[in-house]
Design an enzyme around this catalytic site. Sequence first.
Site, mmCIF file in Angstrom:
data_model
loop_
_atom_site.group_PDB
_atom_site.id
_atom_site.type_symbol
_atom_site.label_atom_id
_atom_site.label_comp_id
_atom_site.label_asym_id
_atom_site.label_seq_id
_atom_site.Cartn_x
_atom_site.Cartn_y
_atom_site.Cartn_z
ATOM 1 C CE LYS A 90 5.732 7.447 2.390
ATOM 2 N NZ LYS A 90 4.145 6.611 2.382
ATOM 3 C CG ASP A 95 1.637 8.782 -2.321
ATOM 4 O OD1 ASP A 95 1.847 8.714 -3.469
ATOM 5 O OD2 ASP A 95 1.324 7.758 -1.438
ATOM 6 C CE LYS A 123 -1.451 7.617 -2.194
ATOM 7 N NZ LYS A 123 -1.754 6.190 -1.583
ATOM 8 C CG ASP A 171 2.495 9.338 2.336
ATOM 9 O OD1 ASP A 171 2.541 8.572 3.448
ATOM 10 O OD2 ASP A 171 2.884 9.010 1.031
ATOM 11 C CG ASP A 211 -0.080 4.327 -3.773
ATOM 12 O OD1 ASP A 211 0.363 5.448 -3.341
ATOM 13 O OD2 ASP A 211 -1.246 3.916 -3.222
ATOM 14 C CD GLU A 234 4.926 7.040 -2.188
ATOM 15 O OE1 GLU A 234 4.697 7.382 -1.200
ATOM 16 O OE2 GLU A 234 3.954 5.994 -2.563
ATOM 17 N NE ARG A 265 6.322 -0.562 0.321
ATOM 18 C CZ ARG A 265 5.117 -1.603 0.697
ATOM 19 N NH1 ARG A 265 5.467 -2.758 0.051
ATOM 20 N NH2 ARG A 265 4.164 -1.291 0.850
#
Length: 471
Positions: free
Chosen positions: A238, A243, A250, A261, A320, A322, A324
């Site tokens: 990833k 993020d 968030k 992230d 959020d 995102e 996956r």
Amino acid sequence: MKLINKKNKQYTQIFQLFTEEEWVKSSKNFNKNISPFFTGKKYETFVYTNEESITYFIGLGKSTVQNFEVQQVANKFSQTQKDRLLAAPTLVLADFLHEKQFEEFVKGLLIGTYQYPFEKKHVFWNTKFELHFENVSQKKLDHIIQKAEALSNGQIACQEWLNKPANLKKPDIFSLYLKNLAKKHELKYTVFNRKKCEELGLGAYLAVNQASAYDAAFTILEYKTSVKNAKTFGLVGKCILFDTGGISLKNSANLHYMKSDMGGATAVLGTLIYAAEMNLPVNIIAVLPVTDNAISEKALLPSDVITAYNGKTIEVLDTDAEGRLVLADGLSYLSKNYKTDFLIDLATLTGSSVRMFGDTCGAMFSNNEDLKNLLIKTGDQTNQRLWNLPLWDIWKDEIQSDVADLKNLSIKPVGDCIIAAKFLEQFIENHPKWAHLDIAGVAFGNVGYAKEKAATGYGVQLLTDLIENYH
């Protein structure tokens, strides 16, 4: 740093390692002024100076010392003693340690030099610094330093990129680094921009990228060996450089930590560096879906339905979630276009795994018992531990959608790390040896070299040890 197996008559500096048990046996042979101040406890250091030399007494703790504990002690020693160490030939004494533990000691010394931003000014990176070992052959010492430097280069690159502020690792900056790295290590480098991603149908990845001010950079790095019939490892990391959460914004508290992230991608990056520098007899196909998760008038919206690379449609309930989405396209692209013996993805994916395990271990999911057991064993050996969680089909019910094949989040506030893994399983194209590692709690946290949370380097030693020692 050089490792030498010759013993000089005189040393200005000596590292002497003891467990608590060994210190009890040996203390009577030392100056009585030392005994009250040193007991051999783990991380304990006592510096004894006389007219001829400086001796560093280094404690390893209990008598049964695991390999990774030797590295931990050396790491701490390197961090805390860096200002007083000399660039001089240094004798290392620990008769009860075996070759592997000497290797871990050298790794720890080098990795312990890391601080952000990293520059090789530490004495251990000075070519004048020599570690002298009495009972290890020069051939073995040459191999130990090669491995230690390769691992340090990989792990430090991992930590360095994870620690960089967001404005210093924009997608174009990171992509240029990857391109240059590929050239340096003779890796095959492929990158798909937004137009190419649209042509290929990388819709889940593009859905996250569409709000970005920067072009897409869906990146593939390939390390190939000349060894025939070598195993091929497929790695997906990833790579969300920052993020915000997107429209599902968030909370502002600790938002600055969202520069972390990309922990899955940096673990893969460090592994590639190690493999290339050690010329490992394996093939590695690494997919890094590089983007940020930004907010703009083009941003993905909750309730949008998108189409992933493998044709499955996804209802987006939360922007959020995102990670996956980009992993879904990374996994399916790798599975459909390359033949791999193992498929492993790593991601700082869910707060659920953090709440479950804190910083003690990563959450692991796998559809293969042998790979699962091997990862657990490797995690225990490297102290980059994993705990297995179920992939029962009952969890798939939580991602069924009324308007698409799947939804990217359950509306229930439980088990999100399991639900995320079950979601990703729908994109591995029936790969028989797949593992998903949720490393959200372990990639970034409390470390000895920084005042606030920072990169731990988690994943690099786990993967390199797994790949190097796989039989």
